[in-house]
Enzyme design. Structure first.
Site, PDB file in Angstrom:
ATOM      1  CE  LYS A  85      -4.640  -0.579   1.569  1.00 28.09           C
ATOM      2  NZ  LYS A  85      -3.760  -0.455   0.432  1.00 28.09           N
ATOM      3  CB  THR A 133      -0.924   0.041   1.222  1.00 26.94           C
ATOM      4  OG1 THR A 133      -1.931   1.001   0.988  1.00 26.94           O
ATOM      5  CG2 THR A 133      -0.188   0.379   2.488  1.00 26.94           C
ATOM      6  CB  SER A 178       4.942  -0.872  -1.640  1.00 28.45           C
ATOM      7  OG  SER A 178       3.609  -0.550  -1.982  1.00 28.45           O
ATOM      8  N   GLY A 188      -3.508   5.716   9.752  1.00 31.68           N
ATOM      9  CA  GLY A 188      -3.409   4.996   8.492  1.00 31.68           C
ATOM     10  C   GLY A 188      -2.395   3.883   8.651  1.00 31.68           C
TER      11      GLY A 188
END
Length: 178
Positions: free
Chosen positions: A39, A7, A130, A51
């Site tokens: 998220k 994510t 990521s 988050g």
């Protein structure tokens, strides 16, 4: 069975406002498992944003623990984060969790790392996941050169740029603001 992960989460404090957003992609190996995961959450009566990135189940566990700490410490976000980080380092179960959190209130932005560290990022910009370096780079440039934009607009654009570059980030973006 492979873990569900990947994510990009981006938070910015700018001109007295805070925005925290994330894309919606969850991957399992090299496959998109779900494209609309939420998220980012409002906590503590809408006064704190959180988050997460990493393994979804692990992240939910950490958010639940963080909420417990918030309630224990009367909404003091920094104290709750530090106490969660202490538990994370000392508890055998928590130490195995593979996730990171960004938490924010109207004046502070913190990263709680997978190693149990609490970090207060420079420039009031925090990114995890990521695609974090793409989103963070975009946010730094926007804050420096497009300061007329709102925190919400900067998070939106930073996440869109990350989604254009990172294969583990999509354009299903959810942003919460305070």
């Amino acid at each position: 069975m492979e873990k569900i992960h990947a994510t990009t989460v981006l938070g910015i404090i700018h001109n007295g406002k805070v925005a925290l957003g994330a894309d919606g992609q969850a991957t399992m190996g090299n496959t998109v498992a779900k494209s609309n995961v939420r998220k980012v959450r409002k906590l503590y009566g809408g006064k704190i944003l959180a988050g997460f990135a990493g393994s979804t189940a692990d992240a939910f566990t950490l958010i639940e623990r963080f909420e417990e700490k918030l309630n224990s410490y009367g909404g003091n976000m920094k104290r709750a984060a530090i106490e969660l980080a202490k538990d994370w380092r000392m508890d055998r179960y928590l130490r195995k969790l593979e996730a990171m959190l960004i938490i924010a209130n109207e004046t502070e932005l913190l990263i709680i790392s997978g190693t149990g560290d609490v970090l207060e990022p420079d420039n009031q910009i925090a990114a995890i996941g990521s695609g974090s370096m793409y989103a963070q780079s975009a946010a730094i440039a926007l804050k420096r050169h497009a300061s007329k934009l709102s925190a919400h607009e900067m998070v939106q654009e930073g996440l869109n740029i990350a989604a254009d570059i990172c294969i583990y980030t999509n354009h299903n973006i959810i942003i919460e603001t305070l």
